[in-house]
Design a protein around this motif. Structure first.
Motif, PDB file in Angstrom:
ATOM      1  N   VAL A  24      -5.798  11.213   3.114  1.00  0.00           N
ATOM      2  CA  VAL A  24      -5.829   9.949   3.835  1.00  0.00           C
ATOM      3  C   VAL A  24      -7.154   9.256   3.565  1.00  0.00           C
ATOM      4  CG1 VAL A  24      -4.201  10.615   5.655  1.00  0.00           C
ATOM      5  CG2 VAL A  24      -6.641  11.069   5.969  1.00  0.00           C
ATOM      6  N   ALA A  25      -7.103   7.940   3.531  1.00  0.00           N
ATOM      7  CA  ALA A  25      -8.315   7.119   3.461  1.00  0.00           C
ATOM      8  C   ALA A  25      -8.560   6.603   4.875  1.00  0.00           C
ATOM      9  CB  ALA A  25      -8.130   5.964   2.486  1.00  0.00           C
ATOM     10  N   VAL A  26      -9.799   6.729   5.332  1.00  0.00           N
ATOM     11  CA  VAL A  26     -10.138   6.400   6.708  1.00  0.00           C
ATOM     12  C   VAL A  26     -11.301   5.413   6.731  1.00  0.00           C
ATOM     13  CG1 VAL A  26     -10.809   7.357   8.952  1.00  0.00           C
ATOM     14  CG2 VAL A  26      -9.435   8.741   7.376  1.00  0.00           C
ATOM     15  N   ASP A  27     -11.115   4.350   7.501  1.00  0.00           N
ATOM     16  CA  ASP A  27     -12.166   3.361   7.738  1.00  0.00           C
ATOM     17  C   ASP A  27     -12.537   3.469   9.214  1.00  0.00           C
ATOM     18  OD1 ASP A  27     -13.903   1.142   7.355  1.00  0.00           O
ATOM     19  OD2 ASP A  27     -12.358  -0.208   8.127  1.00  0.00           O
ATOM     20  N   GLY A  28     -13.680   4.068   9.500  1.00  0.00           N
ATOM     21  CA  GLY A  28     -14.038   4.324  10.907  1.00  0.00           C
ATOM     22  C   GLY A  28     -13.097   5.374  11.461  1.00  0.00           C
ATOM     23  N   THR A  29     -12.237   4.955  12.387  1.00  0.00           N
ATOM     24  CA  THR A  29     -11.253   5.880  12.957  1.00  0.00           C
ATOM     25  C   THR A  29      -9.829   5.518  12.568  1.00  0.00           C
ATOM     26  OG1 THR A  29     -11.125   4.582  14.999  1.00  0.00           O
ATOM     27  CG2 THR A  29     -12.733   6.398  14.941  1.00  0.00           C
ATOM     28  N   SER A  30      -9.661   4.497  11.743  1.00  0.00           N
ATOM     29  CA  SER A  30      -8.319   4.032  11.370  1.00  0.00           C
ATOM     30  C   SER A  30      -7.928   4.500   9.975  1.00  0.00           C
ATOM     31  CB  SER A  30      -8.263   2.506  11.385  1.00  0.00           C
ATOM     32  OG  SER A  30      -8.499   2.015  12.678  1.00  0.00           O
ATOM     33  N   LEU A  31      -6.693   4.986   9.856  1.00  0.00           N
ATOM     34  CA  LEU A  31      -6.163   5.298   8.535  1.00  0.00           C
ATOM     35  C   LEU A  31      -5.884   3.988   7.810  1.00  0.00           C
ATOM     36  CD1 LEU A  31      -3.595   8.203   9.042  1.00  0.00           C
ATOM     37  CD2 LEU A  31      -6.032   8.318   8.595  1.00  0.00           C
ATOM     38  N   ILE A  32      -6.275   3.943   6.545  1.00  0.00           N
ATOM     39  CA  ILE A  32      -6.037   2.736   5.744  1.00  0.00           C
ATOM     40  C   ILE A  32      -5.281   3.054   4.461  1.00  0.00           C
ATOM     41  CG2 ILE A  32      -7.969   1.439   6.711  1.00  0.00           C
ATOM     42  CD1 ILE A  32      -9.540   2.184   4.112  1.00  0.00           C
ATOM     43  N   GLY A  33      -4.979   4.326   4.250  1.00  0.00           N
ATOM     44  CA  GLY A  33      -4.215   4.714   3.074  1.00  0.00           C
ATOM     45  C   GLY A  33      -3.793   6.163   3.165  1.00  0.00           C
ATOM     46  N   VAL A  34      -2.653   6.457   2.537  1.00  0.00           N
ATOM     47  CA  VAL A  34      -2.138   7.819   2.485  1.00  0.00           C
ATOM     48  C   VAL A  34      -1.578   8.055   1.094  1.00  0.00           C
ATOM     49  CG1 VAL A  34      -0.509   9.496   3.436  1.00  0.00           C
ATOM     50  CG2 VAL A  34      -1.452   7.719   4.923  1.00  0.00           C
ATOM     51  N   GLY A  35      -1.960   9.152   0.474  1.00  0.00           N
ATOM     52  CA  GLY A  35      -1.402   9.573  -0.800  1.00  0.00           C
ATOM     53  C   GLY A  35      -0.955  11.007  -0.683  1.00  0.00           C
ATOM     54  N   ARG A  36       0.206  11.322  -1.235  1.00  0.00           N
ATOM     55  CA  ARG A  36       0.744  12.666  -1.062  1.00  0.00           C
ATOM     56  C   ARG A  36       1.524  13.107  -2.278  1.00  0.00           C
ATOM     57  NH1 ARG A  36       2.220  12.740   3.593  1.00  0.00           N
ATOM     58  NH2 ARG A  36       3.276  14.726   3.544  1.00  0.00           N
ATOM     59  N   TYR A  37       1.630  14.424  -2.424  1.00  0.00           N
ATOM     60  CA  TYR A  37       2.573  14.948  -3.397  1.00  0.00           C
ATOM     61  C   TYR A  37       3.402  16.021  -2.727  1.00  0.00           C
ATOM     62  CZ  TYR A  37      -0.153  19.250  -4.513  1.00  0.00           C
ATOM     63  OH  TYR A  37      -0.801  20.458  -4.470  1.00  0.00           O
ATOM     64  N   GLU A  38       4.585  16.214  -3.282  1.00  0.00           N
ATOM     65  CA  GLU A  38       5.489  17.257  -2.814  1.00  0.00           C
ATOM     66  C   GLU A  38       6.142  17.884  -4.031  1.00  0.00           C
ATOM     67  OE1 GLU A  38       8.684  18.212   0.619  1.00  0.00           O
ATOM     68  OE2 GLU A  38       7.318  16.519   0.762  1.00  0.00           O
ATOM     69  N   ALA A  39       6.138  19.217  -4.064  1.00  0.00           N
ATOM     70  CA  ALA A  39       6.688  19.947  -5.199  1.00  0.00           C
ATOM     71  C   ALA A  39       8.177  19.688  -5.355  1.00  0.00           C
ATOM     72  CB  ALA A  39       6.451  21.438  -5.017  1.00  0.00           C
ATOM     73  N   LEU A  40       8.612  19.705  -6.597  1.00  0.00           N
ATOM     74  CA  LEU A  40      10.032  19.596  -6.915  1.00  0.00           C
ATOM     75  C   LEU A  40      10.512  20.965  -7.386  1.00  0.00           C
ATOM     76  CD1 LEU A  40       9.954  16.128  -8.684  1.00  0.00           C
ATOM     77  CD2 LEU A  40      10.651  16.647  -6.352  1.00  0.00           C
ATOM     78  N   GLY A  41      11.687  21.038  -7.979  1.00  0.00           N
ATOM     79  CA  GLY A  41      12.242  22.317  -8.424  1.00  0.00           C
ATOM     80  C   GLY A  41      11.401  23.032  -9.463  1.00  0.00           C
ATOM     81  N   ASP A  42      10.852  22.297 -10.408  1.00  0.00           N
ATOM     82  CA  ASP A  42       9.987  22.867 -11.435  1.00  0.00           C
ATOM     83  C   ASP A  42       8.641  23.201 -10.788  1.00  0.00           C
ATOM     84  OD1 ASP A  42       7.954  23.037 -13.477  1.00  0.00           O
ATOM     85  OD2 ASP A  42       9.308  22.025 -14.861  1.00  0.00           O
ATOM     86  N   PRO A  43       8.122  24.413 -10.961  1.00  0.00           N
ATOM     87  CA  PRO A  43       6.874  24.788 -10.295  1.00  0.00           C
ATOM     88  C   PRO A  43       5.641  24.027 -10.777  1.00  0.00           C
ATOM     89  CG  PRO A  43       7.551  26.513 -11.814  1.00  0.00           C
ATOM     90  CD  PRO A  43       8.671  25.511 -11.770  1.00  0.00           C
ATOM     91  N   HIS A  44       5.776  23.250 -11.839  1.00  0.00           N
ATOM     92  CA  HIS A  44       4.628  22.507 -12.359  1.00  0.00           C
ATOM     93  C   HIS A  44       4.770  21.003 -12.195  1.00  0.00           C
ATOM     94  CE1 HIS A  44       3.113  26.230 -13.972  1.00  0.00           C
ATOM     95  NE2 HIS A  44       4.279  26.449 -14.537  1.00  0.00           N
ATOM     96  N   VAL A  45       5.784  20.555 -11.446  1.00  0.00           N
ATOM     97  CA  VAL A  45       6.048  19.129 -11.275  1.00  0.00           C
ATOM     98  C   VAL A  45       6.119  18.800  -9.788  1.00  0.00           C
ATOM     99  CG1 VAL A  45       7.657  17.228 -11.755  1.00  0.00           C
ATOM    100  CG2 VAL A  45       7.352  19.057 -13.438  1.00  0.00           C
ATOM    101  N   ALA A  46       5.469  17.694  -9.408  1.00  0.00           N
ATOM    102  CA  ALA A  46       5.499  17.243  -8.017  1.00  0.00           C
ATOM    103  C   ALA A  46       5.737  15.741  -7.991  1.00  0.00           C
ATOM    104  CB  ALA A  46       4.188  17.575  -7.315  1.00  0.00           C
ATOM    105  N   GLU A  47       6.376  15.299  -6.927  1.00  0.00           N
ATOM    106  CA  GLU A  47       6.568  13.865  -6.714  1.00  0.00           C
ATOM    107  C   GLU A  47       5.366  13.330  -5.953  1.00  0.00           C
ATOM    108  OE1 GLU A  47       9.939  10.740  -5.195  1.00  0.00           O
ATOM    109  OE2 GLU A  47       9.979  12.770  -4.372  1.00  0.00           O
ATOM    110  N   VAL A  48       4.876  12.186  -6.362  1.00  0.00           N
ATOM    111  CA  VAL A  48       3.713  11.577  -5.742  1.00  0.00           C
ATOM    112  C   VAL A  48       4.118  10.241  -5.121  1.00  0.00           C
ATOM    113  CG1 VAL A  48       2.910  10.394  -7.843  1.00  0.00           C
ATOM    114  CG2 VAL A  48       1.260  11.035  -6.107  1.00  0.00           C
ATOM    115  N   ALA A  49       3.503   9.920  -3.992  1.00  0.00           N
ATOM    116  CA  ALA A  49       3.760   8.643  -3.323  1.00  0.00           C
ATOM    117  C   ALA A  49       2.538   8.274  -2.503  1.00  0.00           C
ATOM    118  CB  ALA A  49       4.985   8.749  -2.409  1.00  0.00           C
ATOM    119  N   PHE A  50       2.311   7.000  -2.351  1.00  0.00           N
ATOM    120  CA  PHE A  50       1.227   6.571  -1.490  1.00  0.00           C
ATOM    121  C   PHE A  50       1.412   5.140  -1.059  1.00  0.00           C
ATOM    122  CE2 PHE A  50       0.192   7.264  -5.829  1.00  0.00           C
ATOM    123  CZ  PHE A  50      -0.631   6.271  -6.302  1.00  0.00           C
ATOM    124  N   VAL A  51       0.655   4.794  -0.019  1.00  0.00           N
ATOM    125  CA  VAL A  51       0.669   3.441   0.526  1.00  0.00           C
ATOM    126  C   VAL A  51      -0.736   3.146   1.054  1.00  0.00           C
ATOM    127  CG1 VAL A  51       1.487   4.185   2.817  1.00  0.00           C
ATOM    128  CG2 VAL A  51       1.894   1.830   2.072  1.00  0.00           C
TER     129      VAL A  51
END
Length: 196
Positions: free
Chosen positions: A89-116
């Protein structure tokens, strides 16, 4: 969801990912923000963050209307296992201003990434920085590729991937672009100064 590690102190990527992976960055505007691993107690902040997003940002992230993040969704997003599911998470003071994440898929070396990123902080390098930190972390966890889906109309995310230094492969179909990023050993771009 239980973690592969009994406590965060046992995590092989640092004594505690909460401190080992914390970054303070300076945006082009001169504003300093913190990027850190998400915490399970970030649920209320995630709900608040989602409420502050414009309808366009929500649509770009969820591919449709999603006016409210439920407490159950927030818990699901905030609880990670530091291996198959990770988020920063990106934080400005006490407020979140961004989130980036990954989650593993079936292949152990591949993950889906998403952020806002919060509307007021878009086009300031936070998306690129979140992607870079996620890729660095994922590489240390033995991931080699990220995949993502973005809407054709989501120009901000297209720019993030283009500037990432990860040579994205883009394939469009029916208003959606599938993105493939090789994170194996690429140099990651960053548009903000992380002081390193």
């Amino acid at each position: 969801m239980s973690s592969q590690y009994e406590t965060v102190a046992e995590h092989p990527l640092g004594d505690n990912p909460q401190t080992a992976w914390r970054r303070e960055v300076t945006l082009p505007s001169g504003r300093r923000v913190v990027i850190r691993p998400i915490r399970a107690n970030d649920t209320a902040a995630l709900i608040d963050f989602h409420e502050r997003l414009s309808a366009t940002s929500v649509h770009n992230r969820f591919f449709g209307a999603h006016p409210h993040l439920t407490p159950r969704e927030a818990i699901s997003f905030a609880v990670v296992d530091y291996r198959r599911r990770m988020a920063f998470v990106a934080v400005d003071g006490t407020s979140l201003i961004g989130v980036g994440r990954y989650e593993a898929l079936g292949d152990p070396h591949v993950a889906e990434v998403a952020f806002v990123v919060a509307d007021d902080f878009q086009r300031q390098g936070l998306g690129t920085t979140l992607l870079g930190l996620l890729a660095e972390y994922a590489r240390a966890e033995d991931y080699r590729q990220f995949v993502a889906q973005i809407l054709v109309s989501n120009l901000c995310m297209r720019e993030v991937f283009a500037r990432s230094g990860l040579s994205p492969v883009l394939r469009g179909h029916k208003g959606v672009i599938d993105v493939l990023l090789d994170i194996g050993d690429g140099h990651l771009g960053s548009e903000v100064d992380d002081g390193r």
